[in-house]
Design a protein around this motif. Structure first.
Motif, PDB file in Angstrom:
ATOM      1  N   ASP A  72       0.846  -1.209   0.000  1.00 56.23           N
ATOM      2  CA  ASP A  72       0.000   0.000   0.000  1.00 56.23           C
ATOM      3  C   ASP A  72       0.876   1.252   0.000  1.00 56.23           C
ATOM      4  OD1 ASP A  72      -1.876  -1.975   0.351  1.00 56.23           O
ATOM      5  OD2 ASP A  72      -2.204  -1.551   2.470  1.00 56.23           O
ATOM      6  N   CYS A  73       1.876   1.253  -0.858  1.00 56.66           N
ATOM      7  CA  CYS A  73       2.899   2.301  -0.833  1.00 56.66           C
ATOM      8  C   CYS A  73       2.620   3.366  -1.888  1.00 56.66           C
ATOM      9  CB  CYS A  73       4.277   1.688  -1.073  1.00 56.66           C
ATOM     10  SG  CYS A  73       5.605   2.908  -1.135  1.00 56.66           S
ATOM     11  N   PRO A  74       2.234   4.578  -1.467  1.00 57.03           N
ATOM     12  CA  PRO A  74       2.043   5.647  -2.452  1.00 57.03           C
ATOM     13  C   PRO A  74       3.357   5.938  -3.178  1.00 57.03           C
ATOM     14  CG  PRO A  74       1.152   6.263  -0.298  1.00 57.03           C
ATOM     15  CD  PRO A  74       1.981   5.032  -0.098  1.00 57.03           C
ATOM     16  N   LEU A  75       3.304   6.073  -4.481  1.00 60.96           N
ATOM     17  CA  LEU A  75       4.529   6.327  -5.242  1.00 60.96           C
ATOM     18  C   LEU A  75       4.768   7.831  -5.343  1.00 60.96           C
ATOM     19  CD1 LEU A  75       4.298   3.495  -7.908  1.00 60.96           C
ATOM     20  CD2 LEU A  75       5.668   3.597  -5.810  1.00 60.96           C
ATOM     21  N   THR A  76       5.027   8.408  -4.167  1.00 58.70           N
ATOM     22  CA  THR A  76       5.395   9.806  -4.025  1.00 58.70           C
ATOM     23  C   THR A  76       6.798   9.849  -3.428  1.00 58.70           C
ATOM     24  OG1 THR A  76       4.389   9.892  -1.827  1.00 58.70           O
ATOM     25  CG2 THR A  76       2.999  10.510  -3.702  1.00 58.70           C
ATOM     26  N   ALA A  77       7.408  11.037  -3.455  1.00 63.41           N
ATOM     27  CA  ALA A  77       8.810  11.154  -3.042  1.00 63.41           C
ATOM     28  C   ALA A  77       9.051  10.644  -1.626  1.00 63.41           C
ATOM     29  CB  ALA A  77       9.252  12.611  -3.161  1.00 63.41           C
ATOM     30  N   LYS A  78       8.088  10.816  -0.740  1.00 65.25           N
ATOM     31  CA  LYS A  78       8.260  10.406   0.652  1.00 65.25           C
ATOM     32  C   LYS A  78       8.365   8.894   0.791  1.00 65.25           C
ATOM     33  CE  LYS A  78       5.988  10.643   5.182  1.00 65.25           C
ATOM     34  NZ  LYS A  78       4.810  11.175   5.925  1.00 65.25           N
ATOM     35  N   HIS A  79       7.674   8.159  -0.053  1.00 62.58           N
ATOM     36  CA  HIS A  79       7.585   6.707   0.087  1.00 62.58           C
ATOM     37  C   HIS A  79       8.344   5.946  -0.999  1.00 62.58           C
ATOM     38  CE1 HIS A  79       4.274   7.328   2.994  1.00 62.58           C
ATOM     39  NE2 HIS A  79       3.872   8.287   2.163  1.00 62.58           N
ATOM     40  N   ASP A  80       8.528   6.556  -2.169  1.00 67.86           N
ATOM     41  CA  ASP A  80       9.163   5.928  -3.332  1.00 67.86           C
ATOM     42  C   ASP A  80      10.639   6.275  -3.295  1.00 67.86           C
ATOM     43  OD1 ASP A  80       9.821   4.869  -5.783  1.00 67.86           O
ATOM     44  OD2 ASP A  80       8.482   6.148  -6.954  1.00 67.86           O
ATOM     45  N   ARG A  81      11.445   5.398  -2.659  1.00 70.86           N
ATOM     46  CA  ARG A  81      12.805   5.811  -2.301  1.00 70.86           C
ATOM     47  C   ARG A  81      13.889   4.855  -2.808  1.00 70.86           C
ATOM     48  NH1 ARG A  81      12.232   6.720   4.011  1.00 70.86           N
ATOM     49  NH2 ARG A  81      14.501   6.945   3.792  1.00 70.86           N
ATOM     50  N   LEU A  82      13.696   4.282  -3.981  1.00 70.47           N
ATOM     51  CA  LEU A  82      14.799   3.587  -4.631  1.00 70.47           C
ATOM     52  C   LEU A  82      15.868   4.611  -4.988  1.00 70.47           C
ATOM     53  CD1 LEU A  82      13.308   1.001  -7.164  1.00 70.47           C
ATOM     54  CD2 LEU A  82      14.619   0.527  -5.099  1.00 70.47           C
ATOM     55  N   ARG A  83      17.133   4.265  -4.740  1.00 68.50           N
ATOM     56  CA  ARG A  83      18.203   5.231  -4.947  1.00 68.50           C
ATOM     57  C   ARG A  83      19.292   4.652  -5.851  1.00 68.50           C
ATOM     58  NH1 ARG A  83      14.832   8.016  -3.544  1.00 68.50           N
ATOM     59  NH2 ARG A  83      14.680   9.443  -1.759  1.00 68.50           N
ATOM     60  N   LEU A  84      19.809   5.501  -6.712  1.00 65.36           N
ATOM     61  CA  LEU A  84      20.927   5.132  -7.583  1.00 65.36           C
ATOM     62  C   LEU A  84      22.228   5.239  -6.806  1.00 65.36           C
ATOM     63  CD1 LEU A  84      21.878   4.578 -10.574  1.00 65.36           C
ATOM     64  CD2 LEU A  84      22.205   7.056 -10.719  1.00 65.36           C
ATOM     65  N   THR A  85      23.041   4.176  -6.818  1.00 66.87           N
ATOM     66  CA  THR A  85      24.318   4.196  -6.106  1.00 66.87           C
ATOM     67  C   THR A  85      25.518   4.057  -7.028  1.00 66.87           C
ATOM     68  OG1 THR A  85      24.247   1.814  -5.713  1.00 66.87           O
ATOM     69  CG2 THR A  85      23.273   3.238  -4.024  1.00 66.87           C
ATOM     70  N   SER A  86      25.300   3.607  -8.258  1.00 66.62           N
ATOM     71  CA  SER A  86      26.411   3.436  -9.196  1.00 66.62           C
ATOM     72  C   SER A  86      25.914   3.666 -10.611  1.00 66.62           C
ATOM     73  CB  SER A  86      26.993   2.026  -9.083  1.00 66.62           C
ATOM     74  OG  SER A  86      27.956   1.790 -10.090  1.00 66.62           O
ATOM     75  N   THR A  87      26.675   4.405 -11.399  1.00 72.10           N
ATOM     76  CA  THR A  87      26.303   4.666 -12.786  1.00 72.10           C
ATOM     77  C   THR A  87      27.187   3.926 -13.782  1.00 72.10           C
ATOM     78  OG1 THR A  87      27.730   6.619 -12.934  1.00 72.10           O
ATOM     79  CG2 THR A  87      25.453   6.961 -12.198  1.00 72.10           C
ATOM     80  N   THR A  88      28.133   3.142 -13.290  1.00 70.40           N
ATOM     81  CA  THR A  88      29.066   2.432 -14.166  1.00 70.40           C
ATOM     82  C   THR A  88      28.598   0.998 -14.360  1.00 70.40           C
ATOM     83  OG1 THR A  88      30.909   3.748 -13.332  1.00 70.40           O
ATOM     84  CG2 THR A  88      31.443   1.720 -14.521  1.00 70.40           C
ATOM     85  N   PRO A  89      28.235   0.617 -15.594  1.00 71.40           N
ATOM     86  CA  PRO A  89      27.833  -0.771 -15.823  1.00 71.40           C
ATOM     87  C   PRO A  89      28.965  -1.725 -15.480  1.00 71.40           C
ATOM     88  CG  PRO A  89      27.264   0.609 -17.697  1.00 71.40           C
ATOM     89  CD  PRO A  89      28.163   1.426 -16.810  1.00 71.40           C
ATOM     90  N   GLN A  90      28.665  -2.716 -14.654  1.00 69.96           N
ATOM     91  CA  GLN A  90      29.655  -3.720 -14.269  1.00 69.96           C
ATOM     92  C   GLN A  90      29.075  -5.096 -14.533  1.00 69.96           C
ATOM     93  OE1 GLN A  90      30.634  -2.936 -10.195  1.00 69.96           O
ATOM     94  NE2 GLN A  90      31.864  -1.125 -10.671  1.00 69.96           N
TER      95      GLN A  90
END
Length: 521
Positions: free
Chosen positions: A189-207
């Protein structure tokens, strides 16, 4: 059409439909001069965009039309036709996306530069496209239940905390999927707004971290040869790969990195075809009998260890649109949309799925695109509201902000103008045993009846669907029958059931559904 279209076969479709040049052009949405050119030059091979229009027209034609077309084209050559062969050779020599795939294969197979190109060219010359078409038909006959059961047997039963998602719908319908999950990953029941939608990018280099043995390298080369023979799009866009997950009630969290589409297409995406081919031929699907699965995803530990393997995937959502009461159709309800996937898509080809459904990938902002809601909004624009310019498979993306308010479709702009018009929630998370993909099941709800009154006629599936079906949230009997349909993709059924569960809780008088009980099996 497996062989690829020519002017001659396009005219055969026109004849099977019994349409004049003008009527056939209108049916396809093209100019009548193009149809005339097909009659004048039977060997002419239409461009890829036109190939897709013809594919869709044939797929959506009545059975009698398809039978007439088959009779008219029964003497067509089985090898790659000359025009298609020229196009395939051109792509092999000059397509930058194919060049990227060939280079990736050389590097990760430990081959000398140019080896992959020669290997693919050799395999392309040996292909019989009619055999590929027949294989596609056989694959389509392997249903959702057989896939889920085979994967259950391969990986064994439930662990202490994880198992395959299953559910009871009504009194008689019971289903099990191939989606590995746990209780804490469900009913988010997770609203996809900034407060709850918090997947974060940690690496931009394809490995990569992948190395191919002889068998996996051969299978990758075969995939590229078939892609060329069938004229399938291959675009080496960036994809998000899951590195860590931390979902819970009203929270989608975790970290993602970046990978390349060709890496996924030539490794993990091959597992589905290997499994379904074994099932369609009656071969063993036990550990030790599926070389690709045995190497890339051999046990539950490898499935759950997302940081140590390539784990791409996406977001898919049940869309529910409020409709007013109608004199001839009944009480106010939600329109529920379900698609039949085209045979030309990478995932869940020819199967039922919710819509929108797409890879979790950025447009051009790697950090902002990591949010799950960004993918769903983009997919709504592309798959429901006709925004071809944000389809990464159709061409280059040159706009600084493709989702800027000034570029939105009219329906999406209306939804975004006022808070509350567009409601998006994540309803569950799982790892699909089919290819190890992550799956974020979601629900999109439009509660304002004015949307359907204004824009209902503009809602139209894109090329990824061969047909779009609508159901009423008040029709419990028909929905129960739909849940039991074995044509579902496993992830589609997972998202559909989780979406219905949540809609039952929040839909009020617009919804008439039995209790849906999930179970970890």
């Amino acid at each position: 059409m497996a062989n690829g279209w020519t002017g001659e076969t396009a005219c055969a479709l026109q004849k099977a439909l019994r349409l004049s040049n003008e009527m056939f052009a209108e049916h396809l949405g093209i100019g009548s001069r193009t149809v005339a050119a097909w009659h004048q030059k039977p060997s002419l091979r239409p461009k890829s965009e036109m190939q897709q229009l013809l594919d869709t027209a044939l797929e959506q034609a009545a059975a009698s039309v398809q039978a007439r077309f088959a009779e008219l084209t029964q003497d067509a050559p089985t090898q790659v036709p000359e025009g298609a062969a020229v196009d395939a050779e051109r792509r092999l020599s000059s397509d930058p996306n194919m060049a990227a795939a060939l280079d990736w294969l050389d590097v990760n197979a430990g081959w000398e530069p140019g080896t992959a190109r020669r290997e693919v060219a050799t395999r392309l010359g040996q292909l019989d496209v009619r055999d590929l078409h027949d294989r596609g038909v056989l694959r389509g006959r392997v249903d959702q239940r057989r896939i889920a059961q085979a994967l259950g047997d391969y990986y064994g039963g439930i662990t202490e905390s994880h198992g395959r998602y299953g559910a009871h719908f009504g009194s008689d319908t019971d289903v099990t999927t191939s989606v590995l999950t746990q209780p804490d990953w469900l009913n988010l029941d997770c609203p996809l707004t900034a407060k709850h939608d918090r997947l974060r990018l940690t690496s931009t280099t394809p490995q990569s971290g992948l190395s191919l043995n002889d068998e996996t390298a051969r299978q990758a080369a075969q995939r590229l040869a078939e892609t060329l023979a069938l004229g399938i799009r291959l675009v080496d866009t960036p994809l998000y790969r899951l590195l860590d997950i931390g979902v819970g009630k009203q929270l989608v969290a975790g970290s993602v990195g970046v990978t390349r589409f060709v890496e996924y297409a030539l490794t993990m995406d091959l597992l589905e075809g290997e499994l379904i081919d074994a099932l369609s031929s009656g071969a063993s699907t036990q550990p030790g009998s599926l070389p690709l699965r045995d190497r890339y995803l051999p046990d539950l530990a490898s499935v759950l260890g997302v940081s140590g393997r390539l784990c791409s995937g996406g977001a898919l959502a049940l869309t529910a649109i409020a409709r007013p009461a109608r004199a001839f159709h009944g009480e106010a309800d939600y329109l529920l949309l379900v698609q039949e996937r085209s045979g030309r898509v990478l995932n869940a080809a020819r199967r039922l799925a919710v819509i929108p459904k797409g890879f979790h990938e950025p447009l051009n902002d790697l950090r902002a695109g990591a949010q799950l809601g960004a993918t769903l909004r983009r997919e709504m624009e592309e798959e429901l509201f006709g925004r071809d310019d944000i389809d990464s498979t159709l061409g280059e993306q040159r706009h600084a902000d493709p989702m800027h308010p000034s570029r939105l479709s009219e329906p999406m702009r209306w939804l975004m103008e006022e808070p509350g018009r567009l409601r998006m929630e994540c309803t569950g998370f799982g790892l699909n045993l089919v290819s190890g993909n992550f799956e974020f099941a979601s629900l999109v709800v439009i509660d304002d009846e004015e949307f359907w009154n204004r824009f209902g006629g503009q809602v139209k599936a894109n090329w990824e669907s061969s047909m779009l079906h609508q159901y009423s949230s008040l029709d419990a009997d028909l929905l129960e029958e739909l849940v039991g349909d074995v044509a579902w993709s496993n992830e589609g059924l997972f998202a559909f059931l989780q979406g219905l569960r949540r809609l039952r809780e929040i839909g009020g008088h617009r919804v008439n559904l039995p209790e849906i009980e999930w179970e970890i099996r």
